[in-house]
Design an enzyme around this catalytic site. Structure first.
Site, mmCIF file in Angstrom:
data_model
loop_
_atom_site.group_PDB
_atom_site.id
_atom_site.type_symbol
_atom_site.label_atom_id
_atom_site.label_comp_id
_atom_site.label_asym_id
_atom_site.label_seq_id
_atom_site.Cartn_x
_atom_site.Cartn_y
_atom_site.Cartn_z
ATOM 1 N N SER A 80 -46.526 -20.101 -51.896
ATOM 2 C CA SER A 80 -46.169 -18.598 -52.212
ATOM 3 C C SER A 80 -44.591 -18.417 -52.667
ATOM 4 C CB SER A 80 -46.580 -17.499 -51.142
ATOM 5 O OG SER A 80 -45.291 -17.495 -50.357
ATOM 6 N N ASP A 81 -44.549 -17.558 -53.619
ATOM 7 C CA ASP A 81 -42.927 -17.173 -53.879
ATOM 8 C C ASP A 81 -42.551 -16.362 -52.533
ATOM 9 O OD1 ASP A 81 -40.610 -17.097 -54.768
ATOM 10 O OD2 ASP A 81 -41.172 -16.463 -56.957
ATOM 11 N N TYR A 82 -41.553 -16.183 -52.579
ATOM 12 C CA TYR A 82 -40.706 -15.649 -51.503
ATOM 13 C C TYR A 82 -41.345 -14.395 -50.747
ATOM 14 C CZ TYR A 82 -36.563 -15.532 -48.650
ATOM 15 O OH TYR A 82 -35.675 -15.316 -47.331
ATOM 16 N N THR A 83 -41.975 -14.304 -49.896
ATOM 17 C CA THR A 83 -42.770 -13.151 -49.182
ATOM 18 C C THR A 83 -43.878 -12.641 -50.193
ATOM 19 O OG1 THR A 83 -41.059 -11.473 -50.034
ATOM 20 C CG2 THR A 83 -40.946 -12.632 -47.732
ATOM 21 N N SER A 84 -44.159 -13.448 -51.117
ATOM 22 C CA SER A 84 -45.336 -12.735 -51.833
ATOM 23 C C SER A 84 -46.585 -12.555 -51.414
ATOM 24 C CB SER A 84 -45.408 -13.709 -53.375
ATOM 25 O OG SER A 84 -45.884 -14.948 -53.012
#
Ligand code: BGC
Length: 744
Positions: free
Chosen positions: A286-290
């Site tokens: 995932s992207d950061y906390t996505s």
């Protein structure tokens, strides 16, 4: 959407033939190792492999939070983000390998975007070199430096096609063109991953941001993306596919939604397309906390629900969201996620670790001796200088005021970017040390030596409204033979979360330019920026403009090489420069429309135009000048009529008609005159970078196959048309000569 998606899927699967790769001996060895390991893993340990935690920093350097160290020792954190430094990474790897129950080594990922310690020009600038070998080499050097410091996984390449310069992340990509973007994506993967992932100087690439992150509405970062399936397939997806075809080991999801479905919960994107259709066999992060952001998007009721959506969509690894860590177990228990899904993801991540050689030697990337000797080597610095100069673009040079006349006695360097070390590296250069980089003033001074007096006046800040420095700057200008005016953006005005509604020169810089240029002293503007800017007033008034971008560690030396004429500029822009932000999105491969303007009467009423601005850009895609000039002969085709089996051979003679040797980026564009659906007025299909001595003529030959002209038809079949085509060969997307041909 669903029906058309299924249709596209069916078509592409037919075309590609459903592939299953035969198992090699190495695969068998790896599979049996992983089978054995997985048989020993508890469910918590499996979930741990899907968890990516972030390392922090304090004044004394990098640190890991104590609760995270605990997770590592318990086997609940299989991967770390942002840790680097051979000894530090080794200390964390030791916790996993020597203190956790199953001794599974961790992946260490970092944003190595345009260099690691030696910082190369920002990626958009690199693309302007049109030099695929140099791009590959820069990532090879970056990988060599990063691996010496413990990194085995990079969040690169960023291959998002972007047509909106308001979006700050245009600096990380290759620009607006899909065809060129594909070539650059593949070159970057080759550079990072080298020939063998297990070598101690290669890293696993992570292509991002999947998908279409570069098309946020209104150019605002993280904003909604909504586009036709045709645009998605034809313009936005190919560079991700090119990176995957080049072997990229991992993929990062994007923050945005596409047609209502956020990427991190998009089953069609992550499973149907990426894995089933494209045959991707690596893992998705995932992207950061996505994953957590699925709540904000309004598709998940709570964090457990967000975990359910992401896991079932095909997302293997959770970056710093702790959603999988907190909820995956209960989701399996309740039957909302199957254990097989988790097993498949664990396997993909363990395979990556295996391929990187981490099970053989978990410390192979933490060699403090290599760290001391292979980072910022003289060779890397020399290459950074050369590459930065190749990435700069001469936008204007009226009266040939550049290169600098050798007889000048005094240069006034003026402007807020003239001696700003902190800005030269550009965004996304976290391991780069700005104190080690060369400013324009330093570059000019070291060339000028004792022979030429060089003064520096700031004139104004990058932003703000204070004009009290103008007088001093004007006085300095009057005393000089020539002014080098350094204007632009600060490094943090592009990159993540750095969208701008206006893309002109910030603050009072245009006013400063006016004040200096009105002195009548010859003025060459050097621009430092991470996006195309709207600078029509500078274009009108300044004698010369050099687009220097943010050139990295050696920016100032590289710019001085060009200003003094030691390097003849050859870069060409890969993103259109608008005249006005109101023209955005503006890109060369647009459609003709039913009411195109006639060049002879561009303001005609009831045609597709503006009342208050021309349609044409300030500088078109592919544009850039040299200190010499080139002429192009008519375009030659080997035939007039082709069949689908023929290669189309187009050629031109390019002559260096000026007074110095120079390189020219010869570009080939094609227009499909009558399509099943509307086709762009031009599409880049080839280029050649040729070195020509003064007076020299070379024939440049392009080979195009009819299949290169394929596109998605109304029934979404991906094929080419019979009929009439126009080929253009020229120095940029707006100029050039053409010839017509027919495919029968
Ligand atoms: C960015 C990614 C980056 C990640 C890890 C995110 O905010 O969108 O491009 O790789 O952070 O640093």
């Amino acid at each position: 959407m669903k029906k058309s998606v299924l249709f596209v899927l069916a078509c592409v699967m037919l075309m590609s033939g459903c592939r299953k790769k035969a198992e090699t001996t190495d695969d068998r060895k790896m599979n049996s190792f992983i089978n054995e390991l997985m048989a020993k893993m508890t469910i918590d340990e499996k979930i741990g492999q899907l968890n990516l935690i972030v390392s922090g920093y304090n004044v004394s350097g990098p640190v890991m939070a104590t609760d995270y160290e605990k997770l590592i020792r318990e086997g609940k954190a299989g991967n770390v983000l942002d840790a680097f430094g051979a000894d530090y990474v080794k200390s964390l790897q030791k916790m996993a390998v020597e203190e956790s129950r199953l001794h599974i080594p961790m992946l260490f990922g970092h944003d190595v975007i345009h260099g690691h310690r030696t910082i190369f020009p920002i990626n958009l600038a690199q693309a302007c070199s049109w030099d695929l070998d140099a791009i590959e080499k820069s990532d090879r050097i970056a990988a060599t430096e990063a691996t010496a410091e413990g990194i085995n996984w990079v969040y690169s390449p960023m291959v998002d096609i972007a047509r909106d310069p308001r979006w700050g992340r245009v600096m990380e990509g290759a620009g607006e063109d899909t065809w060129l973007g594909c070539k650059i994506a593949a070159a970057r993967v080759r550079g990072f991953q080298g020939k063998n992932l297990a070598d101690n100087n290669t890293v696993m690439a992570c292509v991002k941001h999947f998908a279409a992150y570069g098309a946020p509405q209104a150019g605002r970062d993280y904003n909604t993306v909504d586009m036709s399936m045709r645009s998605l397939l034809e313009w936005y997806l190919p560079p991700y596919k090119a990176a995957i075809d080049a072997g990229a080991g991992s993929v990062m999801t994007s923050f945005n939604e596409i047609a209502g479905v956020p990427s991190s919960s998009n089953h069609w994107l992550l499973t149907d397309l990426l894995r089933n259709e494209w045959g991707f066999r690596g893992f998705v992060v995932s992207d950061y906390t996505s994953i957590w952001e699925l709540l904000q998007h309004g598709v998940a009721a709570d964090s457990a629900d967000a975990g359910r959506l992401a896991l079932n969509a095909g997302l293997d690894m959770d970056m710093e969201g702790k959603i999988y860590l907190d909820h995956a177990k209960e989701l399996i228990k309740s039957g909302k996620v199957s254990e097989n899904t988790i097993d498949a993801y664990v396997r993909e991540i363990l395979e990556a670790k295996y391929k990187l050689g981490l099970f053989d030697d978990p410390y192979r990337y933490c060699d403090s001796r290599r760290e001391a000797t292979s980072v910022m080597t003289p060779e890397a610095i020399a290459f950074a200088r050369w590459f930065a100069a190749k990435s700069m673009v001469l936008l204007k040079n009226s009266g040939n005021i550049l290169p600098l006349n050798p007889d000048i006695k005094c240069i006034a360097v003026i402007g807020p970017l003239g001696d700003s070390k902190r800005d030269m590296l550009g965004g996304w250069s976290s391991a780069g040390d700005w104190r080690k980089c060369v400013t324009l003033l330093e570059g000019i001074r070291s060339k000028a030596g004792n022979k030429i007096k060089v003064t520096y006046t700031k004139g104004c800040e990058i932003t703000g409204s204070a004009t009290d420095g103008f007088n001093e700057a004007v006085t300095a200008a009057i005393k000089a033979d020539i002014v080098i005016l350094a204007l632009g953006e600060s490094a943090d005005m592009t990159g993540e979360a750095s969208s701008r509604a206006e893309i002109n020169l910030p603050g009072v810089q245009s006013k400063l330019a006016d004040a200096i240029i009105s002195t009548g002293r010859p003025t060459a503007v050097v621009l430092f920026n991470g996006r195309p800017l709207t600078v029509p007033e500078i274009d009108q008034k300044a004698g010369a403009i050099l687009e220097a971008w943010f050139g990295g560690t050696e920016t100032g030396n590289a710019a001085a090489d060009i200003l003094f004429g030691d390097v003849n500029p050859s870069g060409k822009i890969t993103m259109t420069f608008p005249r006005s932000v109101g023209q955005v999105p503006i890109f060369y491969n647009c459609k003709n429309t039913g009411r195109p303007i006639s060049p002879a009467n561009p303001r005609e009423k009831f045609k597709s135009n503006y009342l208050d601005c021309p349609n044409t850009p300030l500088y078109p895609f592919g544009y850039g000048l040299s200190y010499t000039t080139f002429s192009y002969s008519d375009v030659r085709l080997d035939k007039k009529n082709y069949t689908g089996a023929d290669n189309i051979v187009a050629s031109t003679d390019v002559t260096n008609t000026g007074n110095r040797d120079g390189e020219e980026i010869v570009q080939l564009y094609i227009r499909d005159m009558v399509g099943d659906v509307t086709r762009p007025v031009k599409e880049l299909k080839g280029f050649s970078k040729v070195m020509l001595k003064k007076g020299e003529k070379k024939t440049v030959i392009f080979n195009i196959n009819p299949s290169d002209l394929s596109y998605y038809h109304q029934d979404m079949s991906f094929t080419w048309d019979k009929g009439d085509f126009r080929v253009f060969i020229g120095p940029n997307s707006s100029e050039g000569k053409s010839a017509d041909f027919t495919i029968e």
